[in-house]
Write an enzyme that holds these catalytic residues in place. Structure first.
Site, PDB file in Angstrom:
ATOM      1  N   GLU A  49      10.900  37.464  12.975  1.00  0.00           N
ATOM      2  CA  GLU A  49      11.370  37.932  11.760  1.00  0.00           C
ATOM      3  C   GLU A  49      11.661  36.118  10.886  1.00  0.00           C
ATOM      4  O   GLU A  49      11.160  36.036   9.847  1.00  0.00           O
ATOM      5  CB  GLU A  49      12.452  39.123  11.399  1.00  0.00           C
ATOM      6  N   PHE A 111      23.925  52.502  15.523  1.00  0.00           N
ATOM      7  CA  PHE A 111      22.385  51.054  15.790  1.00  0.00           C
ATOM      8  C   PHE A 111      21.764  50.686  15.116  1.00  0.00           C
ATOM      9  O   PHE A 111      21.119  51.295  14.060  1.00  0.00           O
ATOM     10  CB  PHE A 111      21.318  52.966  15.973  1.00  0.00           C
ATOM     11  N   GLN A 112      21.410  49.391  15.824  1.00  0.00           N
ATOM     12  CA  GLN A 112      20.558  48.705  14.787  1.00  0.00           C
ATOM     13  C   GLN A 112      21.474  48.086  13.107  1.00  0.00           C
ATOM     14  O   GLN A 112      20.785  47.814  11.750  1.00  0.00           O
ATOM     15  CB  GLN A 112      19.725  48.881  14.006  1.00  0.00           C
ATOM     16  N   LYS A 161      18.374  52.883   4.349  1.00  0.00           N
ATOM     17  CA  LYS A 161      17.715  54.069   3.984  1.00  0.00           C
ATOM     18  C   LYS A 161      17.462  54.948   3.535  1.00  0.00           C
ATOM     19  O   LYS A 161      16.258  56.073   3.068  1.00  0.00           O
ATOM     20  CB  LYS A 161      17.358  54.348   5.964  1.00  0.00           C
ATOM     21  N   MET A 488      13.647  13.220  18.935  1.00  0.00           N
ATOM     22  CA  MET A 488      14.276  12.489  17.999  1.00  0.00           C
ATOM     23  C   MET A 488      16.033  12.241  18.878  1.00  0.00           C
ATOM     24  O   MET A 488      17.048  11.688  19.157  1.00  0.00           O
ATOM     25  CB  MET A 488      14.897  12.915  16.823  1.00  0.00           C
TER      26      MET A 488
END
Lengths: 584, 177
Positions: A49, A111-112, A161, A488
């Site tokens: 993502e 969940f999630q 959802k 760097m």
């Protein structure tokens, strides 16, 4: 017409003119992925993502249109937090749609589940948690309005959802009703008049052009202002390309790794004309000692930037393009006063005489040009790779960089002639930005050659998006300046930590970048000596049907010069050792 | 810091916000991440219907950072209008509840003290009194100091709310360029 929330969401994106979106489905966002099959919108399936977010940013930066990304709840949403933060720092218009657990489950550690509106509150212009399918068109219209107007920036729309599955009667709002959101546009005429007076009177002025010039699509009026006044222009890291490097008044990039003349011109200036820029610490160095003799005219569309770091003598809240146009008119008017009161003193069209200032600037340019020591054999100098790339590609090539030494060299050694040809991560300094941003840029401008100049450390963070590029036939080109280090950080440890190198070595051969590229469906090449650089670039430029990755083995000990050490004054700029002792 | 100089750093911002979920978190989060100090904060719906609430924030900053606070606050999409209420141009009020240890010997003293300040006793126990006082913040300060002579089991103030004095004109900061 009755639609599901999911259908309404996709239809709303279509109504906003979205042609492409970047994303990855998952449980909570599943309903919204179904109508994508029937939509005109192209969906690019990413492998992570974070890639979706940076692709959307790259797309937005080259097209000027908002980038759109879609992810699922929980980890899908948290994976796009970095791009949101990046877009917030660089004022890139981004609309992220995230799935959320059903409204009944919110707050239960489902969940999630993740409170992504809470997480992203501080790194978005605004975000929304949609609780009713009937709200979807209104919220989408508001989201695009907020992302693209005023100071652009990222927004997030969180869609549970059950809201996506619910039903609503379709409508499209004719306008948005946000009583607390009123971006400024035109500048206050009185302030513009005072700014014009300061410009007319200045003897050592510098136009300090920032990324806001590009956001306001003001490159042409900036050019007109420079031509009209004869004032030198510095272009910040975010403004490279906003003013052509070939223009005789262009001094290039200021800041921590800016060139000596740009840095010192600001430092000695008697007037900074700051346009669409925010006095970032990487530009000012030690703020208390920054440009001590300069008066400041500061133009920004975000009123909060005026006086945030440096108090302006004249602050003008407004759109850069409109304010510069107003300034040009005011300058035309005040030019006559200059002649009348005799202060023209040999200057053009009633302005102060800038000849002594230009003499000084030209002396600095001669004394302290950008410099590196070319070599015949290996290892390759990274600057030489960039110079060869620049000579072998058209000036409309889009250059994308990650974050670190390679980014600074790319900004220094590329010659930017056109706006929207430079894509990089400025404010946030997000390593791994280049590969996905290049993919997004190429999607936005398929007619252009897109070269990412990346570091080996950066490349390893997001290289998997080359799988996306291969699968979607997005032929980007990646030049890895492989110095086997987090370069760097290594440079800082060398210069400021007594050469104690802590956790910065990466190895040039692990991973094998050629095999990795090939495994991802790209052409992979390795270049180990300077004489192989040109043929490899020619070969890469000839390939147009798949991504190309070139592993350039570059000098691990090369440092970026000049450098203003962190926290030091710009007066204490460290020049290339070959220039030590030259008269300043 | 002396009370006087602290008072001069206190600014009362009256912030009209859209009455949306999370708006208080947005305001509080902004103060936290920009490093501004909130001295007190009170929030309630306004009489302008369901759509708006008014947040009264007392911030502890000098004048220059105050401008930054206002500008940053104004960037919040749900913030509709911000006014700074200069103490001289505002009426301010606050509520205090205190539970004081007061046996039979001290009870009458405490009741008398509350009466002087125009407060009232709202609860009585065998050895404790709970008193309530509404008034100007400086009156509450004085009352609180006088309570120091007693054992205070619990004390809670609401934070101040404020409105412009009639006839005074406080600038609407969010509408100043």
């Amino acid at each position: 017409m009755e639609l599901t929330g999911a259908q309404a969401l996709i239809k709303s994106l279509e109504m906003e003119g979205v042609e492409v979106m970047f994303g990855l489905p998952g449980g909570a966002i599943l309903p919204v992925y179904d109508p994508i099959i029937d939509s005109s919108i192209r969906h690019v399936l990413v492998r992570h993502e974070q890639g979706a977010g940076h692709m959307a940013e790259g797309y937005a930066m080259v097209t000027g249109r908002p980038g759109v990304a879609m992810v699922t709840s929980g980890p899908g949403a948290t994976n796009i937090v970095t791009p949101l933060s990046n877009a917030y720092m660089d004022s890139t218009p981004l609309v992220v749609v995230s799935g959320q657990v059903s409204t009944a489950s919110i707050g239960t550690d489902a969940f999630q589940e993740c409170d992504i509106t809470g997480v992203t509150m501080g790194i978005t212009k605004h975000n929304w948690l949609v609780k009713d399918p009937a709200d979807i068109p209104r919220v989408v219209a508001e989201a695009f309005h907020v992302a693209t107007t005023g100071r652009p920036g990222p927004v997030l729309v969180d869609v549970p959802k059950d809201v996506a599955n619910g039903r609503m009667e379709w409508y499209w709002p004719e306008s948005v009703d946000l009583p607390g959101y009123r971006p400024v546009t035109v500048g206050d005429p009185e302030a513009v008049r005072r700014a014009a007076e300061l410009i007319r009177a200045a003897r050592r002025p510098v136009i300090y052009a920032g990324g806001g010039i590009l956001k306001a699509r003001a490159a042409d009026v900036l050019r007109a202002l420079a031509d009209r006044t004869g004032i030198p222009v510095v272009t910040t890291l975010m403004a490279r390309g906003a003013f052509p490097d070939s223009h005789p008044q262009c001094l290039g990039m200021p800041g921590m790794h800016g060139n000596y003349t740009a840095v010192t011109a600001m430092q000695r200036s008697d007037l900074l004309i700051a346009l669409g820029t925010r006095f970032d610490d990487r530009v000012t160095g030690n703020v208390a000692r920054f440009a001590p003799e300069a008066k400041v005219v500061h133009v920004d569309i975000d009123p909060a930037e005026l006086g945030k770091v440096r108090r302006p003598d004249v602050g003008i809240a407004g759109d850069c393009r409109l304010v510069i146009e107003e300034l040009l008119e005011a300058l035309a008017a005040t030019g006559q006063h200059a002649r009348a009161d005799g202060s023209a003193a040999g200057g053009e069209a009633g302005f102060g005489d800038l000849a002594p200032w230009w003499d000084q600037l030209h002396r600095w340019q001669e004394q302290f040009p950008l410099h590196y020591e070319p070599t015949e054999g290996p290892p390759i100098k990274p600057q030489m790779v960039i110079e060869t790339l620049r000579e072998q590609t058209g000036e409309d090539t889009i250059v994308v960089a990650g974050v670190g030494q390679h980014q600074m060299w790319a900004s220094q050694y590329w010659r930017f002639e056109h706006p929207y040809t430079w894509v990089n991560s400025g404010g946030a300094g997000t390593m791994g930005f280049a590969v996905p941003a290049a993919v997004g840029a190429k999607v936005g401008r398929p007619d252009r050659t897109v070269w990412a100049i990346d570091g080996d450390g950066c490349f390893q963070m997001t290289a998997q998006e080359l799988v996306t590029a291969s699968a979607e036939r997005i032929p980007v080109k990646i030049a890895i300046l492989n110095n086997a280090y987090l370069g760097m950080v290594r440079q800082w440890q060398e210069m400021f930590y007594g050469e104690r190198y802590s956790e910065v070595y990466l190895s040039p051969d692990l991973p094998d970048y050629v095999k990795w590229a090939e495994a991802m469906g790209c052409v992979g090449m390795r270049v180990e000596s300077p004489d192989e650089v040109l043929p490899a670039i020619e070969k890469a430029n000839s390939i147009d049907d798949r991504p190309v990755v070139v592993d350039f083995r570059t000098d691990a000990f090369e440092k970026v010069y000049p450098m203003v050490p962190a926290g030091a004054s710009n007066d204490d700029i460290v020049v290339h050792p070959a220039h030590d002792g030259r008269a300043r | 810091m002396s009370p006087r100089s602290r008072e001069s750093r206190l600014h009362v911002l009256s912030v009209l916000v859209e009455n949306k979920a999370g708006v208080l978190a947005r305001v509080a989060g902004l103060f936290s991440r920009r490093g501004f100090n909130i001295s007190s904060l009170a929030v309630a719906p306004t009489d302008e219907g369901e759509r708006f609430s008014r947040i009264t924030i007392v911030v502890d900053v000098d004048a220059a950072p105050l401008e930054q606070v206002v500008h940053q606050l104004d960037k919040l999409v749900n913030v509709v209008e911000i006014s700074e209420l200069a103490p001289a141009d505002a009426v301010q009020g606050e509520l205090l509840l205190a539970t004081v240890e007061a046996g039979p010997a001290e009870r009458s003293q405490v009741i008398e003290l509350v009466g002087v300040f125009g407060g009232e006793v709202v609860d009585v126990g065998t050895s404790q009194l709970t008193v309530m006082l509404a008034g100007r913040p400086d009156q509450l300060d004085s009352f609180e100091r006088l309570l120091e002579g007693y054992r205070v089991a619990g004390l809670q103030r609401t934070g101040r709310v404020a409105l412009p004095k009639l006839g005074a004109s406080s600038p609407r900061l969010s509408q100043v360029g």
